[in-house]
Motif scaffolding. Structure first.
Motif, PDB file in Angstrom:
ATOM      1  N   ARG A  14       0.646  -1.128  -0.088  1.00  0.00           N
ATOM      2  CA  ARG A  14       0.000   0.095  -0.008  1.00  0.00           C
ATOM      3  C   ARG A  14       0.871   1.268  -0.086  1.00  0.00           C
ATOM      4  O   ARG A  14       2.135   1.133   0.563  1.00  0.00           O
ATOM      5  CB  ARG A  14      -1.019   0.198   1.232  1.00  0.00           C
ATOM      6  N   CYS A  33      -5.127   2.461   1.637  1.00  0.00           N
ATOM      7  CA  CYS A  33      -6.169   1.625   1.475  1.00  0.00           C
ATOM      8  C   CYS A  33      -7.201   1.827   2.973  1.00  0.00           C
ATOM      9  O   CYS A  33      -8.138   1.337   3.325  1.00  0.00           O
ATOM     10  CB  CYS A  33      -5.696   0.104   2.072  1.00  0.00           C
ATOM     11  N   HIS A  35      -5.910   2.061   6.217  1.00  0.00           N
ATOM     12  CA  HIS A  35      -5.248   1.521   7.228  1.00  0.00           C
ATOM     13  C   HIS A  35      -4.214   2.638   7.829  1.00  0.00           C
ATOM     14  O   HIS A  35      -3.665   3.275   6.883  1.00  0.00           O
ATOM     15  CB  HIS A  35      -5.025   0.262   7.299  1.00  0.00           C
ATOM     16  N   CYS A  67       0.878  -3.997   4.039  1.00  0.00           N
ATOM     17  CA  CYS A  67      -0.297  -4.002   5.097  1.00  0.00           C
ATOM     18  C   CYS A  67      -0.823  -5.380   5.379  1.00  0.00           C
ATOM     19  O   CYS A  67      -1.423  -5.863   4.530  1.00  0.00           O
ATOM     20  CB  CYS A  67      -1.474  -2.923   4.431  1.00  0.00           C
ATOM     21  N   CYS A  70      -5.179  -5.504   5.582  1.00  0.00           N
ATOM     22  CA  CYS A  70      -5.686  -5.820   4.219  1.00  0.00           C
ATOM     23  C   CYS A  70      -5.539  -7.427   3.955  1.00  0.00           C
ATOM     24  O   CYS A  70      -6.401  -7.845   3.273  1.00  0.00           O
ATOM     25  CB  CYS A  70      -4.900  -5.047   3.064  1.00  0.00           C
TER      26      CYS A  70
HETATM   27 ZN    ZN Z   1      -4.623  -1.920   4.552  1.00  0.00          ZN
END
Ligand code: ZN
Length: 165
Positions: A14, A33, A35, A67, A70
Motif C-alpha cells: 500500500r 487502503c 489503514h 499492510c 488488508c
Molecule cells: Zn490496508
C-alpha cells in the motif's frame, strides 16, 4: 544492510500517504487502503533507520509498504457506503466468478444472506467458505473471485474512504 522488504504471498503493498506520530508518540504510516500501521526502528527485528530523519521520512511518502490488515481482509474505520447491489445464484454476474479486483480506494462488503458461497483471493492466500449469514470484506486492488455453491442471496456494497480533511 538490505533495505528491500521481503513480501510474502499474503502481504498487500500500500502507498504511504503520511507518516506521523500517533497519540502515544509512536510513528505510524497512513496508507491508501484506509489503514494505519506502526513503523518502528528496532533493529534487528525491524530496521527502519530512515524513520529517525525528517527528510528521509518525507522522501518515503508515496512509497509502498505492506499492510497486514488488508491481507486479513479487515476493513478500516470510517468507510462510507455509496452503492448496493443484490444478487442470487441466477443473477450473479459471471464476471464476479472470474478474477477481478476493486479499484484503489474502494472496499467491497459482501453480505451473504442465504445459502453458501466461496470467496477466494489467491494473491493473499485467502480462502473462505461463507455460510449465511456471513460478511466478507474485499480490499481494494486485491484480485479475487467468488465461487457459486448452490442457491444463495447476497448483498454487495461498495464503500470508499471519506475525502481527506
Ligand atoms: Zn490496508
Amino acid at each position: 544492510m538490505p533495505h528491500a522488504t521481503m513480501l510474502t504471498a499474503s502481504d498487500v503493498p500500500r502507498i504511504m500517504l503520511a507518516i506521523e506520530r500517533d497519540d502515544a508518540g509512536e510513528w505510524i504510516a497512513r496508507l491508501d487502503c484506509g489503514h494505519s500501521r506502526h513503523l518502528r526502528h528496532r533493529p534487528p527485528l525491524s530496521a527502519m533507520p530512515w524513520l529517525l530523519d525528517e527528510a528521509e521520512r518525507t522522501a518515503r511518502i508515496g512509497q509502498a509498504i505492506e499492510c497486514g490488515r488488508c491481507a486479513q481482509c479487515e476493513p478500516p474505520e470510517g468507510l462510507e457506503r455509496y452503492r448496493s447491489q443484490h444478487f442470487d445464484e441466477q443473477s450473479l454476474p459471471a464476471a464476479l466468478c472470474g478474477e477481478h479486483r476493486l479499484r484503489a480506494g474502494v472496499w467491497g462488503r459482501l453480505e451473504l444472506q442465504r445459502g453458501r458461497l466461496g470467496f477466494v483471493a489467491d494473491a493473499i492466500a485467502y480462502r473462505r467458505s461463507l455460510v449465511a449469514p456471513a460478511v466478507q470484506w474485499i480490499p481494494p486492488g486485491v484480485t479475487h473471485r467468488v465461487v457459486l455453491d448452490g442457491a444463495m442471496a447476497m448483498q454487495l456494497d461498495f464503500a470508499r474512504l471519506p475525502a481527506p480533511g
